[in-house]
Design an enzyme around this catalytic site. Structure first.
Site, mmCIF file in Angstrom:
data_model
loop_
_atom_site.group_PDB
_atom_site.id
_atom_site.type_symbol
_atom_site.label_atom_id
_atom_site.label_comp_id
_atom_site.label_asym_id
_atom_site.label_seq_id
_atom_site.Cartn_x
_atom_site.Cartn_y
_atom_site.Cartn_z
ATOM 1 N N GLU A 169 -52.472 -62.813 -37.073
ATOM 2 C CA GLU A 169 -53.429 -62.603 -38.168
ATOM 3 C C GLU A 169 -53.231 -63.619 -39.289
ATOM 4 O O GLU A 169 -54.037 -63.684 -40.224
ATOM 5 C CB GLU A 169 -53.299 -61.178 -38.721
ATOM 6 C CG GLU A 169 -52.196 -60.955 -39.732
ATOM 7 C CD GLU A 169 -50.800 -60.947 -39.147
ATOM 8 O OE1 GLU A 169 -49.822 -60.941 -39.923
ATOM 9 O OE2 GLU A 169 -50.670 -60.957 -37.912
ATOM 10 N N HIS B 2 -47.165 -63.989 -36.099
ATOM 11 C CA HIS B 2 -48.289 -63.324 -36.757
ATOM 12 C C HIS B 2 -49.632 -63.962 -36.394
ATOM 13 O O HIS B 2 -50.045 -64.936 -37.021
ATOM 14 C CB HIS B 2 -48.102 -63.371 -38.276
ATOM 15 C CG HIS B 2 -47.036 -62.458 -38.778
ATOM 16 N ND1 HIS B 2 -47.313 -61.216 -39.321
ATOM 17 C CD2 HIS B 2 -45.692 -62.589 -38.792
ATOM 18 C CE1 HIS B 2 -46.174 -60.626 -39.663
ATOM 19 N NE2 HIS B 2 -45.179 -61.444 -39.354
ATOM 20 N N CYS C 99 -44.460 -58.520 -34.473
ATOM 21 C CA CYS C 99 -43.264 -58.652 -35.310
ATOM 22 C C CYS C 99 -42.332 -57.446 -35.176
ATOM 23 O O CYS C 99 -41.727 -57.249 -34.140
ATOM 24 C CB CYS C 99 -43.672 -58.925 -36.755
ATOM 25 S SG CYS C 99 -42.368 -59.671 -37.746
#
Length: 359
Positions: free
Chosen positions: A334, A332, A247
């Protein structure tokens, strides 16, 4: 209590106050996730922004503090269609109303979030005010809103001193630009020892700690405003240490390598964004939260090439750096909230560290 959402273009939405009753001026953005409102509110990337949740019912499964992505919420405000005040969930520890009051976050419910989202899509993200003062003067409010800018949000959300998550595997230095907890957790669960560094840490300190790999986290704000951090990342780029960036970290690495970034009309925020792996042709559904993107046309092909592309609008979603142990993604892996399709990227990072260590 009646509340008002006033946008810089003069639109006014009237609803009911939720959470704190203090006045809030912020950038208004929307998130299309159906679940994960707690993770959204506690994601440091939302610092300086008030979030419109497009899903019409928010708060129905309550608050589970274990699911927070940082030690506190970072959103400036919350805007929803309907707020559930009676949660139903065996894990719930609190109501969203109490949570907002506890952390002094103002919000508004009972407005047409579909109309608001369509307006933001057509006109682009804009600044707005949440207030319970019905005696506002629209011209004065608009003047305030047009003058508002987020500024340096990274310095607000980063950790104050470094700390370590112990592990018996590779040693990873994580530069906290506003990192969600699940980034460090995803590495730690794979056996890595993760040392989390504040955003103001020098490249020299990280390099001399002799990490097996470096992780650049997500974070808030316009990447071009962080000239000092970009310069330190440029020094990290000049090493041969494996680097994985997510990001904001992806954008800062691109700027450090000579590319450019630009602001998207209304950004990508939600858990259903398709991205295409340009090497394999496979498409993954991703979790995203960003208002800026790397300009792929500004890339020097001898430095970096696009690795992922957004299927919806064609914007860049990741880079592979030529002759370097570096890859970066805009989305993302995660998750939290969102799909976990891209979790394999952490395994790719571990493989990079293994190859480098055994070379």
């Amino acid at each position: 209590m009646k509340a008002f959402l006033i946008l810089e273009d003069g639109h006014v939405f009237t609803g009911k106050s939720i959470g704190s009753v203090r006045e809030c001026v912020s950038e208004i953005v929307f998130n299309t996730s159906m679940t994960g409102y707690l993770e959204v509110m506690t994601d440091p990337s939302y610092a300086g922004q008030a979030v419109v949740m497009t899903y019409p019912l928010i708060g129905n499964y309550g608050i589970c503090y274990e699911d927070m992505e940082s030690e506190r919420p970072w959103v400036d405000g919350l805007i929803v269609r309907e707020l559930s005040r009676v949660p139903s969930n065996f894990r719930s520890e609190d109501t969203i109303q109490n949570f907002l009051e506890k952390y002094d976050i103002p919000g508004i419910c009972g407005i047409d979030t579909r109309a608001l989202t369509k307006l933001l899509r057509e006109s682009g993200s804009m600044n707005g005010m949440i207030t319970t003062d019905g005696n506002y003067k629209i011209e004065e409010v608009q003047k305030r809103l047009k003058a508002y800018s987020t500024g340096d949000e990274v310095s607000k959300v980063t950790c104050r001193k470094k700390y370590v998550l112990p592990g018996g595997g590779y040693k990873v230095a994580l530069l906290d630009l506003g990192a969600k907890r699940n980034i460090a957790r995803s590495l730690n669960h794979r056996g890595c020892e993760v040392t989390v560094y504040p955003s103001f840490t020098s490249a020299e300190e990280i390099i001399t700690s002799n990490p097996d790999g470096i992780m650049l986290s997500n974070g808030p704000g316009d990447p071009k405003t962080y000239a000092g951090i970009i310069e330190e990342i440029r020094r990290l780029y000049q090493t041969d240490i494996p680097i994985f960036a997510i990001c904001l970290g992806h954008q800062l690495m691109a700027l450090a390598a000579g590319a450019d970034t630009y602001k998207l009309k209304y950004g990508h925020r939600g858990g259903n964004h398709p991205v295409k792996d340009l090497e394999t042709g496979r498409v993954y559904i991703s979790s995203q939260n960003h208002g800026y993107a790397v300009d792929a046309k500004s890339l020097n092909p001898k430095v970096a090439v696009p690795a992922f592309r957004n299927v919806n609008d064609g914007t860049n979603e990741g880079l592979r750096y030529i002759g370097k142990n570096i890859f970066t993604v805009q989305y993302h892996p995660e998750a939290c909230p969102g799909p976990r399709d891209s979790g394999y990227l952490f395994d790719r990072f571990l493989n990079m560290m293994e190859v480098k260590k055994n070379a």
